[in-house]
Design an enzyme around this catalytic site. Structure first.
Site, short mmCIF file in Angstrom:
data_model
loop_
_atom_site.label_atom_id
_atom_site.label_comp_id
_atom_site.label_asym_id
_atom_site.label_seq_id
_atom_site.Cartn_x
_atom_site.Cartn_y
_atom_site.Cartn_z
N TRP A 1 34.24 41.71 31.39
CA TRP A 1 35.02 40.80 32.25
C TRP A 1 34.55 39.37 32.00
O TRP A 1 33.34 39.11 31.96
CB TRP A 1 34.80 41.20 33.71
CG TRP A 1 35.49 40.35 34.73
CD1 TRP A 1 36.79 39.95 34.72
CD2 TRP A 1 34.91 39.80 35.93
NE1 TRP A 1 37.06 39.21 35.84
CE2 TRP A 1 35.92 39.09 36.59
CE3 TRP A 1 33.63 39.86 36.49
CZ2 TRP A 1 35.71 38.44 37.80
CZ3 TRP A 1 33.41 39.21 37.68
CH2 TRP A 1 34.44 38.50 38.34
N ASP B 1 29.05 47.83 38.11
CA ASP B 1 30.18 47.08 38.64
C ASP B 1 31.30 48.10 38.90
O ASP B 1 31.80 48.74 37.96
CB ASP B 1 30.64 46.02 37.61
CG ASP B 1 31.71 45.11 38.20
OD1 ASP B 1 32.35 45.50 39.20
OD2 ASP B 1 31.93 44.02 37.64
N LYS C 1 41.18 45.64 44.90
CA LYS C 1 42.27 46.32 44.21
C LYS C 1 42.71 47.55 44.99
O LYS C 1 43.89 47.73 45.24
CB LYS C 1 41.85 46.75 42.81
CG LYS C 1 40.91 45.80 42.10
CD LYS C 1 41.60 44.62 41.49
CE LYS C 1 40.55 43.65 40.96
NZ LYS C 1 41.07 42.54 40.23
C1 LMR Z 1 40.62 40.19 36.83
O1 LMR Z 1 39.79 40.57 36.00
O2 LMR Z 1 41.74 39.78 36.53
C2 LMR Z 1 40.28 40.26 38.29
O3 LMR Z 1 39.03 40.85 38.46
C3 LMR Z 1 40.41 38.99 38.99
C4 LMR Z 1 39.34 37.99 38.65
O4 LMR Z 1 38.70 37.51 39.58
O5 LMR Z 1 39.14 37.69 37.47
#
Ligand code: LMR
Length: 400
Positions: A131, A212, A247
């Site tokens: 992420w 996570d 989510k």
């Molecule tokens: C995403 O990855 O799109 C979500 O977790 C929202 C974010 O805060 O990035």
């Protein structure tokens, strides 16, 4: 320094896309960037269980007084039970220090602060890719960040051998961030055997897992999605877990999450909690109550809980249907290519393999917004946008 000579920061790679999308005047634009669920009407609705919980709260809530620093106590119990499952929770509740946090990101950041203060110098190992915000969160807290191999573009899956080899060489005392399910951005999760092996490695080598867990319920179901976590927790003495109800309860903007610190002994849990509270006090004092109160109301009320399970299942199945439709739509247009990977991936995202140039083409030429690196939010597709998106992706693939 004066305020007038501060240079602009770059736009956020995910949330910045939503801002750019809002300013895009094209009527057929499609936002498949940020990970939010959309229904067939293209809306991100308030779940019915939450609407009913709002009514319950409206009738019963008597104060807006501050929540405790670690959050609403009932929420902590419910959040831990949801993440860990009733059996593990019953067994290990005394070893779990729970804190309500502003979303999963808040939990990650508080965990990062704890690590920097009490494991100074320990590196946090992130999967490649991960992420976008992980690196920023840990770096901002002052934790050194390193990377371990995770995804194999050739097989479009996890490469367990490379992954486990790398985890064997993480120094004892360092921290390894693991996505419990629905890996963001790839949608590729390790299989059960790889999780068992990772648990053995963590226990033998002595690194700390930081899980996570932001997409519980979007992979194979609530219980199925926590099985990897439980496999590892059965082997390691300690762990941190960041959870989110953004989510699975659609509570995105209410910022509802939790940090679970699982200690080796019950005696260690209280001091850890006290330090977490000290960190929170200087960051934002105490958490907002409303979203956590809603989640608690749903989780603690059998009727609302059942309704939530149904709504969560509906979301999960809709995303699975979108995966099928996207894969079929692309395969119809490009029969010589294999798109089965889209169906195999789990969670909200499909890691498309599109290059950054193709991602830019999609946005600039077609008004289709996806995240750099090629992540598509499959949960944002509707029947109304599907054909347009498939055509746009094919055009992007042919563009370079
Ligand atoms: C995403 O990855 O799109 C979500 O977790 C929202 C974010 O805060 O990035």
């Amino acid at each position: 320094m004066t305020l007038s000579n501060i240079a602009s920061a770059p736009a956020d790679p995910i949330l910045g896309l939503t801002e750019a999308f809002r300013h895009d005047p094209r009527p057929d634009k499609v936002n498949l960037g940020v990970g939010v669920f959309m229904n067939e009407q293209g809306a991100t609705p308030v779940l019915e269980c939450i609407r009913r919980a709002e009514r319950v709260l409206w009738e019963t809530e008597r104060t807006k007084n501050y929540a405790p620093i670690s959050g609403i106590p009932e929420f902590g119990v419910e959040a831990a039970r949801l993440a860990l499952g009733p059996d593990f929770h019953q067994l290990a509740a005394g070893r779990v220090a729970v804190t309500q946090t502003p979303g999963g990101t808040g939990a990650l950041r508080i965990g990062a602060e704890l690590l920097r203060q009490f494991r100074p110098g320990a590196a946090v190992w992130l999967p490649t890719p991960t992420w976008e915000n992980h690196k920023g969160v840990f770096t901002a807290a002052g934790c050194p960040v390193k990377e371990y191999p995770y995804y194999d573009a050739a097989t479009r899956g996890v490469e367990p051998e490379a992954l486990c080899q790398a985890l064997e060489h993480v120094p004892a005392g360092d921290v390894v961030l693991l996505h419990v399910c629905c890996h963001n951005p790839t949608g590729a999760d390790p299989d059960a055997a790889a999780w068992t092996r990772m648990g053995d490695i963590a226990a033998r080598v002595g690194w700390l897992p930081f899980f996570d867990f932001a997409y519980q319920g979007f992979g194979d179901g609530l219980a199925e999605d926590r099985s990897s976590l439980l496999t590892m927790l059965a082997k390691v003495p300690e762990a941190l877990v960041s959870t989110s109800l953004s989510k699975n309860m659609g509570l995105y903007g209410e910022r509802v999450g939790a940090l679970l610190a699982i200690t080796e002994t019950p005696a260690a849990a209280q001091p850890v909690l006290s330090q977490i509270k000290r960190i929170i006090r200087t960051l934002y004092s105490n958490p907002p109550r409303h979203g956590a109160a809603l989640a608690c109301t749903v989780l603690g009320n059998p009727e609302l809980h059942d309704l939530w399970l149904q709504e969560l299942e509906d979301m999960r199945l809709r995303i699975a249907g979108n995966r099928q439709r996207l894969a079929a739509g692309l395969a119809n247009r490009l029969p010589e290519r294999d798109f089965a990977f889209i169906v195999r991936q789990k969670g909200m995202f499909s890691f498309s393999g599109l290059t950054d140039a193709q991602v830019n083409f999609l946005r600039e030429e077609k008004g289709v917004y996806i995240v750099k690196g090629g992540r598509i939010n499959v949960a944002g597709l509707t029947q109304g946008t599907l054909d347009y998106v498939c055509d746009a992706i094919v055009a992007a693939m042919r563009s370079s």
